[in-house]
Motif scaffolding. Structure first.
Motif, PDB file in Angstrom:
ATOM      1  N   LEU B  16      31.065 -86.936  62.093  1.00  0.00           N
ATOM      2  CA  LEU B  16      31.829 -85.838  62.849  1.00  0.00           C
ATOM      3  C   LEU B  16      32.981 -86.278  63.548  1.00  0.00           C
ATOM      4  N   ALA B  17      33.197 -87.589  63.578  1.00  0.00           N
ATOM      5  CA  ALA B  17      34.325 -88.210  64.202  1.00  0.00           C
ATOM      6  C   ALA B  17      35.629 -87.553  63.867  1.00  0.00           C
ATOM      7  N   VAL B  19      36.443 -84.862  63.855  1.00  0.00           N
ATOM      8  CA  VAL B  19      36.515 -83.373  64.661  1.00  0.00           C
ATOM      9  C   VAL B  19      36.047 -83.442  66.238  1.00  0.00           C
ATOM     10  N   LEU B  20      35.200 -84.464  66.377  1.00  0.00           N
ATOM     11  CA  LEU B  20      34.571 -84.356  67.743  1.00  0.00           C
ATOM     12  C   LEU B  20      34.697 -85.845  68.475  1.00  0.00           C
ATOM     13  N   ASP B  21      34.854 -85.851  69.581  1.00  0.00           N
ATOM     14  CA  ASP B  21      34.884 -87.520  70.136  1.00  0.00           C
ATOM     15  C   ASP B  21      33.368 -87.700  70.380  1.00  0.00           C
ATOM     16  N   ALA B  22      33.346 -89.007  70.843  1.00  0.00           N
ATOM     17  CA  ALA B  22      32.218 -89.728  70.967  1.00  0.00           C
ATOM     18  C   ALA B  22      31.125 -88.832  72.029  1.00  0.00           C
ATOM     19  N   ASP B  23      31.743 -88.417  73.358  1.00  0.00           N
ATOM     20  CA  ASP B  23      31.007 -87.521  74.143  1.00  0.00           C
ATOM     21  C   ASP B  23      30.860 -86.450  73.596  1.00  0.00           C
ATOM     22  N   GLU B  24      31.590 -85.570  72.827  1.00  0.00           N
ATOM     23  CA  GLU B  24      31.248 -84.354  72.387  1.00  0.00           C
ATOM     24  C   GLU B  24      30.158 -84.474  71.271  1.00  0.00           C
ATOM     25  N   ARG B  25      30.421 -85.479  70.551  1.00  0.00           N
ATOM     26  CA  ARG B  25      29.373 -85.583  69.447  1.00  0.00           C
ATOM     27  C   ARG B  25      27.622 -85.636  70.103  1.00  0.00           C
ATOM     28  N   ARG B  26      27.724 -86.496  71.116  1.00  0.00           N
ATOM     29  CA  ARG B  26      26.435 -86.418  71.704  1.00  0.00           C
ATOM     30  C   ARG B  26      26.066 -85.250  72.306  1.00  0.00           C
ATOM     31  N   ALA B  27      26.974 -84.656  73.056  1.00  0.00           N
ATOM     32  CA  ALA B  27      26.704 -83.137  73.502  1.00  0.00           C
ATOM     33  C   ALA B  27      26.194 -82.222  72.585  1.00  0.00           C
ATOM     34  N   PHE B  28      26.940 -82.314  71.448  1.00  0.00           N
ATOM     35  CA  PHE B  28      26.570 -81.501  70.110  1.00  0.00           C
ATOM     36  C   PHE B  28      25.159 -81.995  69.630  1.00  0.00           C
ATOM     37  N   ALA B  29      25.025 -83.116  69.613  1.00  0.00           N
ATOM     38  CA  ALA B  29      23.651 -83.494  69.116  1.00  0.00           C
ATOM     39  C   ALA B  29      22.400 -83.219  70.205  1.00  0.00           C
ATOM     40  N   ASP B  30      22.744 -83.048  71.402  1.00  0.00           N
ATOM     41  CA  ASP B  30      21.943 -82.404  72.224  1.00  0.00           C
ATOM     42  C   ASP B  30      21.677 -81.029  72.080  1.00  0.00           C
TER      43      ASP B  30
END
Lengths: 206, 206
Positions: B16-17, B19-30
């Motif tokens: 998903l890089a 469209v989402l940065d690393a912090d966003e990917r982690r928040a979205f995964a959570d």
């Protein structure tokens, strides 16, 4: 219930051009239509086509844009079901799940916002297949005060529009469309992520 | 039945890089994990993670590759269910359909050949999530002489791996992951074919 299968007979499946030429796309579209008609066999489907087509079911040719032709049919009789012709994973069991709800409008979402099948028991419901049609159909039904049911089915969701869909057909299909792809060199290529559709190089003549 | 939710906590959702940065990917995964745990709430799910993670469920941390950790759990107890943590459309109803079949192995295919959920009642069944895993799992079950059931569910099939999946979340999601996307500028963009995921430009500070 009237069960319609709209079929665009003029240059079908253009988005598959990267992997199938025009004649192949037409042959593959015919195979998918055969699969859909087979899954619907207990329900007397009628093909609604924009040009003449051979099919194992009655064919009504209506030269208007297909959306307009579908809406004329919805206006003429309710209940009516509309099932897309490009659902190569469709099974009789998935069809039974489409017909099971008692709602005024039943929707089967397709990948990417489409509406791959619907059952309209409300005589005022009309379709508009442009854009995110499943969202628009949900809103249109609610605006009529109609109850809405959604069918949660992978087999109804996968329409063969893009090359990646053909990998789904190879993995999960058991009908004419899957056979056609296998007979024409289709294969599944694994990657680090999702599988891809690929074709064997045709054997060169000797 | 033991119900496991494997969660890769280290740099999740790399695809998903775009469209989402690393912090966003982690928040979205959570957020997706929260949705999956919510859908499984009646079944006492356990998160099986490769690093510590906060979740509204017991967490077992196993630093081995997740596939190995899952297989150790399958060896330890049957029946066991394995439900992926990135199924943002999962509902309690779809979970009930996963648990309904009485087969030795129940499989829920994901888009592109994955296995998004499974129930193993045969104590000898093991997973291998590489490649076209749903096909491999089908074959592995049959090689054991195990009966196989397949769950036909769009909600189980859509895992959020690629940007186009985020459009599905916006169209059909009602949980934390869909809310997170909406709160972060996610929107559905219509095209001539399938819809696309897009993000609003963030407002520039004044």
């Amino acid at each position: 219930m009237r069960v319609l299968v709209p079929f665009g007979a003029r240059d079908p499946k253009r988005r598959l051009a990267p992997v199938l030429d025009a004649d192949e796309r037409r042959a593959f579209a015919d195979a998918m239509l055969a699969d859909v008609l087979d899954a619907l066999a207990d329900h007397d489907p009628v093909v609604l086509a924009d040009a003449s087509v051979e099919a194992d079911a009655p064919v009504v040719v209506d030269e208007r844009p297909l959306g307009e032709a579908v809406n004329a049919e919805l206006a003429a009789s309710a209940p009516t079901a509309v099932v897309m012709a490009d659902l190569p994973l469709l099974t009789r069991r998935a069809v039974e799940r489409l017909f099971a709800p008692d709602a005024d409008v039943t929707l089967a979402p397709g990948l990417g916002g489409g509406t791959n099948a619907l059952v309209a028991r409300d005589p005022d419901f009309r379709t508009d297949y442009h854009g995110a049609s499943v969202r628009d159909h949900r809103r249109a039904a609610r605006a009529l005060g109609a109850s809405v049911a959604t069918v949660d089915s992978f087999r109804l969701a996968v329409d063969a529009d893009e090359p990646s869909d053909l990998a789904e057909v190879l993995l999960h299909g058991e009908g004419a469309a899957a056979d056609w792809l296998r007979d024409h060199g289709g294969r599944v290529e694994t990657t680090d992520g999702r599988v891809r559709f690929a074709r064997e190089e045709p054997a060169t003549g000797t």
